[in-house]
Design an enzyme around this catalytic site. Structure first.
Site, PDB file in Angstrom:
ATOM      1  CD  GLU A 144      -5.877   0.886   2.963  1.00 46.13           C
ATOM      2  OE1 GLU A 144      -5.439  -0.524   3.714  1.00 46.13           O
ATOM      3  OE2 GLU A 144      -6.834   1.040   1.472  1.00 46.13           O
TER       4      GLU A 144
ATOM      5  CB  SER B 279      -9.947  -1.175   4.271  1.00 48.61           C
ATOM      6  OG  SER B 279     -10.263  -2.336   4.055  1.00 48.61           O
TER       7      SER B 279
ATOM      8  NE  ARG C 264      -3.747  -2.360   0.033  1.00 44.61           N
ATOM      9  CZ  ARG C 264      -3.092  -3.833  -0.627  1.00 44.61           C
ATOM     10  NH1 ARG C 264      -2.222  -3.272  -1.077  1.00 44.61           N
ATOM     11  NH2 ARG C 264      -3.650  -4.890  -0.093  1.00 44.61           N
TER      12      ARG C 264
HETATM   13  C1  LIG Z   1     -15.494   0.225  -1.175  1.00 43.00           C
HETATM   14  C2  LIG Z   1     -14.446   0.481  -0.696  1.00 43.00           C
HETATM   15  C3  LIG Z   1     -13.576  -0.287  -1.565  1.00 43.00           C
HETATM   16  C4  LIG Z   1     -11.885  -0.758  -1.450  1.00 43.00           C
HETATM   17  N1  LIG Z   1     -11.450  -1.888  -1.963  1.00 43.00           N
HETATM   18  C5  LIG Z   1      -9.748  -0.866  -2.127  1.00 43.00           C
HETATM   19  C6  LIG Z   1      -9.495  -2.666  -2.388  1.00 43.00           C
HETATM   20  O1  LIG Z   1      -9.475  -3.701  -2.047  1.00 43.00           O
HETATM   21  N2  LIG Z   1      -8.219  -2.706  -1.986  1.00 43.00           N
HETATM   22  C7  LIG Z   1      -7.174  -1.072  -1.799  1.00 43.00           C
HETATM   23  O2  LIG Z   1      -6.113  -0.991  -2.470  1.00 43.00           O
HETATM   24  N3  LIG Z   1      -7.795  -0.044  -2.362  1.00 43.00           N
HETATM   25  C8  LIG Z   1      -9.680  -0.135  -1.759  1.00 43.00           C
HETATM   26  N4  LIG Z   1     -10.565   0.575  -1.585  1.00 43.00           N
HETATM   27  C9  LIG Z   1      -9.797   2.286  -1.352  1.00 43.00           C
HETATM   28  C10 LIG Z   1      -9.392   2.599  -2.775  1.00 43.00           C
HETATM   29  O3  LIG Z   1      -9.984   2.433  -3.797  1.00 43.00           O
HETATM   30  C11 LIG Z   1      -7.844   2.228  -3.362  1.00 43.00           C
HETATM   31  O4  LIG Z   1      -6.840   2.936  -2.052  1.00 43.00           O
HETATM   32  C12 LIG Z   1      -7.569   3.554  -4.386  1.00 43.00           C
HETATM   33  O5  LIG Z   1      -6.237   3.425  -5.256  1.00 43.00           O
HETATM   34  C13 LIG Z   1      -7.665   4.549  -4.738  1.00 43.00           C
HETATM   35  O6  LIG Z   1      -7.700   5.340  -5.492  1.00 43.00           O
HETATM   36  P1  LIG Z   1      -8.641   7.034  -6.329  1.00 43.00           P
HETATM   37  O7  LIG Z   1      -8.382   6.857  -7.698  1.00 43.00           O
HETATM   38  O8  LIG Z   1     -10.013   6.967  -5.881  1.00 43.00           O
HETATM   39  O9  LIG Z   1      -7.161   7.897  -5.454  1.00 43.00           O
HETATM   40  P2  LIG Z   1      -8.191   9.378  -3.970  1.00 43.00           P
HETATM   41  O10 LIG Z   1      -9.152   8.539  -3.331  1.00 43.00           O
HETATM   42  O11 LIG Z   1      -8.473   9.970  -5.108  1.00 43.00           O
HETATM   43  O12 LIG Z   1      -6.538  10.014  -4.005  1.00 43.00           O
HETATM   44  C14 LIG Z   1      -5.730   8.769  -3.241  1.00 43.00           C
HETATM   45  C15 LIG Z   1      -4.588   9.288  -3.143  1.00 43.00           C
HETATM   46  O13 LIG Z   1      -3.706   9.369  -4.504  1.00 43.00           O
HETATM   47  C16 LIG Z   1      -3.587  10.559  -5.224  1.00 43.00           C
HETATM   48  N5  LIG Z   1      -4.476  10.244  -6.767  1.00 43.00           N
HETATM   49  C17 LIG Z   1      -5.186  10.577  -7.035  1.00 43.00           C
HETATM   50  N6  LIG Z   1      -5.169  10.485  -8.748  1.00 43.00           N
HETATM   51  C18 LIG Z   1      -3.493  10.581  -8.524  1.00 43.00           C
HETATM   52  C19 LIG Z   1      -2.486  10.520  -9.561  1.00 43.00           C
HETATM   53  N7  LIG Z   1      -3.082  10.348 -11.290  1.00 43.00           N
HETATM   54  N8  LIG Z   1      -1.233  10.656  -9.510  1.00 43.00           N
HETATM   55  C20 LIG Z   1      -0.128  11.217  -8.812  1.00 43.00           C
HETATM   56  N9  LIG Z   1      -1.378  10.586  -7.362  1.00 43.00           N
HETATM   57  C21 LIG Z   1      -2.211  10.630  -8.107  1.00 43.00           C
HETATM   58  C22 LIG Z   1      -4.490  11.869  -4.697  1.00 43.00           C
HETATM   59  O14 LIG Z   1      -3.509  13.258  -4.629  1.00 43.00           O
HETATM   60  C23 LIG Z   1      -4.734  11.071  -3.060  1.00 43.00           C
HETATM   61  O15 LIG Z   1      -3.194  11.229  -2.485  1.00 43.00           O
HETATM   62  C24 LIG Z   1     -11.345   0.647  -1.575  1.00 43.00           C
HETATM   63  C25 LIG Z   1     -12.304   2.293  -1.629  1.00 43.00           C
HETATM   64  C26 LIG Z   1     -13.892   2.052  -1.105  1.00 43.00           C
HETATM   65  C27 LIG Z   1     -14.573   3.035  -1.140  1.00 43.00           C
END
Ligand SMILES: Cc1cc2nc3c(=O)[nH]c(=O)nc-3n(C[C@H](O)[C@H](O)[C@H](O)COP(=O)(O)OP(=O)(O)OC[C@H]3O[C@@H](n4cnc5c(N)ncnc54)[C@H](O)[C@@H]3O)c2cc1C
Length: 314
Positions: A306, A236, A186
């Protein structure tokens, strides 16, 4: 020290706004946009400016503009791993959802950073390519998934990622190999280096459609039966502490169902906090702290978040 726009009114007459609409089209620049419309938790106050560029050149130009004008700059992906506070975010917030193409060439998929990783895994299925099944229920963007080396059910992004195109904090376009991202459980070095991910190249393996589909259906069933997907959440909340499971510790601390305002420790999965009933970000964050304190008191385990918390209090 970067400027912010706090206290400024009529943002759409502000010189930064004028410069942004010179870089990308006017419809891609929103003023005072509620970020609760852009986060999975449905939490978060206003962004002074939310910009959604359409090309790599526009991203580079926006980064250079933020640098030259010394304006605060925040990157938002799909908003599924962060909590934006109720006071919102000052300065420019950039979202890359318009960079969402997914192209397949032989065993390789190149996806824009704004593409949903779920859609990339579906494309892999359609093209009969195995390796991304684990990602079929992760609701983040490609950029967000690289940022934290997202993973599930034994798979993680670093297993399938070959390379990525990023913009560095000076606005330069770089191509990096997966090794250059220092990915681990992560984590990656993307936050430390302040890279903006523009696209990712994944190498997959030919596989039978039915086999890939079977794995994806199984993982989807597991998620739907264990996770409270009926409510907004950020997934999570805590990382897995070494030797423990966060959900089990929270459950054994009798915190399931604990509610602060509209935020509740999920009854279905103790590792999730859900926005059950119009929670504010401050209620949600207060509940996170309460869980951390209670688990520490009972078991002496410090739960590490996380999920990221960004923005300002009201
Ligand atoms: C119901 C649910 C289930 C989930 N299950 C999992 C799972 O099984 N495994 C898991 O790992 N995660 C899980 N997650 C968490 C999440 O989906 C992941 O961490 C995902 O990778 C976050 O991506 P995001 O685009 O939503 O990022 P955001 O939440 O929008 O941003 C998170 C971080 O990433 C940065 N970021 C976003 N885009 C970029 C980019 N283009 N370049 C550089 N930095 C960037 C942002 O600045 C921020 O700091 C879950 C979330 C939910 C709501």
């Amino acid at each position: 020290m970067r400027n912010n726009f706090k206290g400024m009114i009529q943002m759409n007459h502000h010189p930064i706004y004028e410069k942004l609409i010179g870089i990308t089209s006017k419809q891609n620049v929103m003023v005072d946009e509620m970020l609760s419309n852009h986060t999975y938790t449905r939490l978060g106050g206003k962004a002074d400016i939310l910009v959604t560029p359409e090309t790599y050149e526009e991203v580079q130009a926006i980064v250079k503009l933020a640098n030259s004008e010394r304006v605060a700059f925040t990157l938002l992906g799909n908003g599924s791993n962060l909590i934006v506070k109720d006071g919102g975010i000052r300065g420019i917030v950039m979202n890359l959802k318009k960079l969402s193409t997914i192209q397949t060439n032989s065993n390789t998929i190149v996806a824009g950073s704004g593409a949903r990783i779920i859609d990339v895994s579906r494309e892999a299925l359609e093209r009969r390519l195995g390796g991304l099944e684990f990602a079929c229920g992760i609701p983040g963007s490609v950029g967000g998934a690289l940022f934290m080396n997202a993973g599930a059910y034994g798979g993680e992004i670093k297993d399938v990622l070959v390379s990525t195109k990023v913009v560095d904090p000076e606005g330069n376009l770089l191509t990096l190999s997966v090794e250059e991202l220092d990915m681990d459980y992560r984590t990656s070095n993307i936050p430390e280096k302040r890279y903006i991910v523009l696209e990712a190249t994944f190498a997959l393996q030919p596989a039978e459609y039915e086999k890939i589909k079977e794995v994806m259906d199984d993982l989807t069933f597991k998620r739907e039966s264990k996770q409270p997907l009926e409510y907004p959440s950020c997934g999570s909340v805590f990382k897995r502490p070494p030797g423990y499971f966060a959900g089990k510790l929270i459950q054994d601390s009798e915190l399931q169902g604990k509610q602060i305002g509209g935020a509740q420790v999920s009854l279905k999965h103790a590792g999730f906090i859900v926005n059950k009933d119009g929670a504010t970000a401050s209620e949600y964050i207060a509940l996170i702290h309460h869980v951390q304190e209670t688990v520490d008191e009972k078991f002496g385990v410090k739960l590490e978040r996380e999920v990221k918390i960004i923005g300002e209090d009201v």
